[in-house]
Design a protein around this motif. Structure first.
Motif, PDB file in Angstrom:
ATOM      1  N   UNK A   1      -1.249   1.478  14.795  1.00 29.60           N
ATOM      2  CA  UNK A   1      -2.425   1.765  13.975  1.00 29.60           C
ATOM      3  C   UNK A   1      -1.985   1.935  12.524  1.00 29.60           C
ATOM      4  N   UNK A   2      -2.767   1.365  11.635  1.00 31.48           N
ATOM      5  CA  UNK A   2      -2.459   1.472  10.213  1.00 31.48           C
ATOM      6  C   UNK A   2      -2.258   2.933   9.783  1.00 31.48           C
ATOM      7  N   UNK A   3      -3.100   3.819  10.325  1.00 31.65           N
ATOM      8  CA  UNK A   3      -3.077   5.221   9.922  1.00 31.65           C
ATOM      9  C   UNK A   3      -1.794   5.958  10.268  1.00 31.65           C
ATOM     10  N   UNK A   4      -0.961   5.373  11.122  1.00 33.56           N
ATOM     11  CA  UNK A   4       0.329   6.000  11.435  1.00 33.56           C
ATOM     12  C   UNK A   4       1.180   6.104  10.165  1.00 33.56           C
ATOM     13  N   UNK A   5       1.113   5.080   9.330  1.00 30.92           N
ATOM     14  CA  UNK A   5       1.972   5.025   8.137  1.00 30.92           C
ATOM     15  C   UNK A   5       1.187   5.013   6.828  1.00 30.92           C
ATOM     16  N   UNK A   6      -0.021   4.414   6.836  1.00 27.12           N
ATOM     17  CA  UNK A   6      -0.742   4.156   5.579  1.00 27.12           C
ATOM     18  C   UNK A   6      -2.128   4.792   5.638  1.00 27.12           C
TER      19      UNK A   6
ATOM     20  N   UNK B   1      11.683  13.519   3.353  1.00 26.33           N
ATOM     21  CA  UNK B   1      11.935  14.891   3.793  1.00 26.33           C
ATOM     22  C   UNK B   1      11.107  15.293   5.002  1.00 26.33           C
ATOM     23  N   UNK B   2      10.096  14.481   5.329  1.00 27.14           N
ATOM     24  CA  UNK B   2       9.233  14.771   6.487  1.00 27.14           C
ATOM     25  C   UNK B   2       9.715  13.955   7.695  1.00 27.14           C
ATOM     26  N   UNK B   3       9.348  14.418   8.910  1.00 24.30           N
ATOM     27  CA  UNK B   3       9.742  13.647  10.098  1.00 24.30           C
ATOM     28  C   UNK B   3       9.025  12.295  10.147  1.00 24.30           C
ATOM     29  N   UNK B   4       9.620  11.353  10.868  1.00 26.70           N
ATOM     30  CA  UNK B   4       8.937  10.084  11.134  1.00 26.70           C
ATOM     31  C   UNK B   4       7.620  10.401  11.828  1.00 26.70           C
ATOM     32  N   UNK B   5       6.534   9.683  11.507  1.00 26.03           N
ATOM     33  CA  UNK B   5       5.254   9.944  12.194  1.00 26.03           C
ATOM     34  C   UNK B   5       5.462   9.888  13.710  1.00 26.03           C
ATOM     35  N   UNK B   6       4.928  10.866  14.431  1.00 23.46           N
ATOM     36  CA  UNK B   6       5.294  11.005  15.852  1.00 23.46           C
ATOM     37  C   UNK B   6       4.811   9.826  16.687  1.00 23.46           C
ATOM     38  N   UNK B   7       3.727   9.166  16.257  1.00 23.00           N
ATOM     39  CA  UNK B   7       3.256   8.025  17.037  1.00 23.00           C
ATOM     40  C   UNK B   7       3.727   6.676  16.492  1.00 23.00           C
ATOM     41  N   UNK B   8       4.763   6.736  15.617  1.00 23.31           N
ATOM     42  CA  UNK B   8       5.344   5.474  15.138  1.00 23.31           C
ATOM     43  C   UNK B   8       6.307   4.934  16.185  1.00 23.31           C
ATOM     44  N   UNK B   9       6.570   3.640  16.106  1.00 19.51           N
ATOM     45  CA  UNK B   9       7.575   3.036  16.987  1.00 19.51           C
ATOM     46  C   UNK B   9       8.939   3.658  16.702  1.00 19.51           C
ATOM     47  N   UNK B  10       9.232   3.886  15.412  1.00 20.74           N
ATOM     48  CA  UNK B  10      10.561   4.350  15.013  1.00 20.74           C
ATOM     49  C   UNK B  10      10.909   5.718  15.579  1.00 20.74           C
ATOM     50  N   UNK B  11       9.922   6.612  15.674  1.00 23.58           N
ATOM     51  CA  UNK B  11      10.241   7.991  16.060  1.00 23.58           C
ATOM     52  C   UNK B  11      10.826   8.052  17.467  1.00 23.58           C
TER      53      UNK B  11
ATOM     54  N   UNK C   1      -4.499  -2.498  11.913  1.00 25.36           N
ATOM     55  CA  UNK C   1      -3.173  -2.288  12.495  1.00 25.36           C
ATOM     56  C   UNK C   1      -2.126  -3.014  11.648  1.00 25.36           C
ATOM     57  N   UNK C   2      -0.893  -2.512  11.702  1.00 26.80           N
ATOM     58  CA  UNK C   2       0.205  -3.131  10.952  1.00 26.80           C
ATOM     59  C   UNK C   2       1.373  -3.351  11.913  1.00 26.80           C
ATOM     60  N   UNK C   3       2.337  -4.154  11.486  1.00 25.36           N
ATOM     61  CA  UNK C   3       3.514  -4.393  12.315  1.00 25.36           C
ATOM     62  C   UNK C   3       4.651  -3.484  11.878  1.00 25.36           C
ATOM     63  N   UNK C   4       5.297  -2.877  12.870  1.00 25.23           N
ATOM     64  CA  UNK C   4       6.422  -1.981  12.596  1.00 25.23           C
ATOM     65  C   UNK C   4       7.634  -2.464  13.378  1.00 25.23           C
TER      66      UNK C   4
ATOM     67  N   UNK D   1       0.821  -1.226   0.000  1.00 24.21           N
ATOM     68  CA  UNK D   1       0.000   0.000   0.000  1.00 24.21           C
ATOM     69  C   UNK D   1       0.852   1.273   0.000  1.00 24.21           C
ATOM     70  N   UNK D   2       0.275   2.345  -0.493  1.00 20.97           N
ATOM     71  CA  UNK D   2       0.943   3.648  -0.524  1.00 20.97           C
ATOM     72  C   UNK D   2       1.350   4.072   0.893  1.00 20.97           C
ATOM     73  N   UNK D   3       2.614   4.458   1.043  1.00 17.82           N
ATOM     74  CA  UNK D   3       3.093   4.930   2.351  1.00 17.82           C
ATOM     75  C   UNK D   3       2.920   6.445   2.388  1.00 17.82           C
ATOM     76  N   UNK D   4       2.112   6.904   3.341  1.00 17.52           N
ATOM     77  CA  UNK D   4       1.754   8.326   3.381  1.00 17.52           C
ATOM     78  C   UNK D   4       2.925   9.201   3.847  1.00 17.52           C
ATOM     79  N   UNK D   5       3.756   8.637   4.716  1.00 21.22           N
ATOM     80  CA  UNK D   5       4.882   9.409   5.245  1.00 21.22           C
ATOM     81  C   UNK D   5       5.836   9.720   4.085  1.00 21.22           C
ATOM     82  N   UNK D   6       6.145  11.004   3.885  1.00 24.72           N
ATOM     83  CA  UNK D   6       6.881  11.407   2.678  1.00 24.72           C
ATOM     84  C   UNK D   6       8.354  11.661   2.970  1.00 24.72           C
TER      85      UNK D   6
END
Ligand SMILES: [Zn+2]
Length: 298
Positions: free
Chosen positions: A234-239, A211-221, A247-250, A204-209
């Motif tokens: 939550x799926x909406x964190x990335x997609x 040049x932009x920061x990692x989504x703030x509620x992602x595990x990675x950030x 939900x997705x696995x990160x 699926x298309x990854x919304x996080x672009x």
């Protein structure tokens, strides 16, 4: 190592050149001895230069009697291996023609070109040279077998493959996300800014672009962990958040220099089972009053 150049002459794509080389060298060792391979196809010298002007170059004749590869000797060893593979691609794909200088000179940016418009001959040559380098350093028959024996997608496996094939973690990540039998995306960030997104087209298309920061509620950030850790987010964190599963696995892995690698996995089997159990929402009811239990929402 001996390679019959005559058999390579008719190969017009990087994939065909690689498969002919593999046919001739069934016992090719891993990591691939790219410099020996270059010598075996007619490269007479690999010349390391101290330059900022280009990353690699190739001096040869239109009929490719022989050739000399130039490499930026200040680049790290793994990058030099990749550059040699790239120039070897220009040497072996007969349709590749040098620029106005009469020789191939390739920049660092050229080494990352992966897509080209139909009419952009220059970019197409560069993307083919990159496909050759990645595909020759990580031959798919071996690489796919290794991924299969490692099992489900995991960043630790990407790191292990990079070491085994003697390529950069990024080169291994691109190959891994493109060819793994289970669908995954790999995102590279530096100082929490997204730098690259690698995924197969069916992911699926990854919304996080970029040049932009990692989504703030992602595990990675928040992660600073050099042990790869997993979380369900939550799926909406990335997609796009409206699709299933919700939900997705990160997975997040911190690397040197502020770099971080993120893996995303969408578990599609979960999606199927939800549908099979007769999970329904208003879209199903409105669009399909009979609601056959196998219908897929789009
Ligand atoms: Zn090039």
């Amino acid at each position: 190592m001996q390679i019959d150049r005559i058999e390579l002459a008719d190969c017009t794509s990087p994939e065909r050149v690689i498969s002919e080389i593999l046919r001739q060298l069934p016992d090719l060792q891993i990591p691939v001895p790219i410099e020996d391979l270059a010598v075996a196809v007619g490269i007479t010298d690999i010349h390391r230069m101290t330059t900022q002007n280009f990353e690699g170059g190739l001096i040869t004749q239109p009929e490719r009697r022989d050739g000399v590869i130039l490499v930026n000797g200040t680049a790290n060893r793994l990058r030099q291996r990749y550059t040699i593979g790239h120039e070897l691609g220009h040497f072996l794909i007969a349709a590749h023609k040098p620029g106005t200088s009469g020789q191939f000179t390739c920049s660092k940016a050229d080494m990352s070109i992966r897509k080209a418009g139909r009419d952009d001959r220059y970019k197409r040559m560069e993307s083919e040279a990159n496909r050759f380098s990645a595909g020759m350093l990580m031959p798919l028959p071996m690489f796919k077998a290794d991924m299969r024996s490692q099992g489900a997608p995991d960043l630790q496996n990407v790191v292990a493959l990079a070491a085994r094939y003697d390529v950069s973690k990024e080169a291994a990540a691109i190959h891994y996300s493109t060819y793994h039998h289970d669908m995954c995306a790999i995102i590279l960030s530096q100082d929490d800014i997204i730098r690259r997104v690698y995924k197969p087209s069916r992911f699926p298309f990854v919304e996080a672009a970029i040049g932009k920061p990692l989504p703030h509620n992602s595990l990675s950030s928040g992660s600073q962990n050099s042990e790869a850790e997993w979380d369900e987010v939550d799926r909406g964190v990335w997609l796009a958040s409206l699709e299933r599963p919700s939900s997705i696995n990160e997975q997040a892995l911190s690397l040197a220099g502020g770099w971080k690698m993120t893996m995303l996995i969408v578990d599609e089997t979960e999606d199927e089972s939800e549908v099979d159990e007769g999970f329904r929402d208003t879209f199903d009811v409105w669009e399909n009053p009979q609601f056959p239990s196998k219908s897929r929402r789009r």
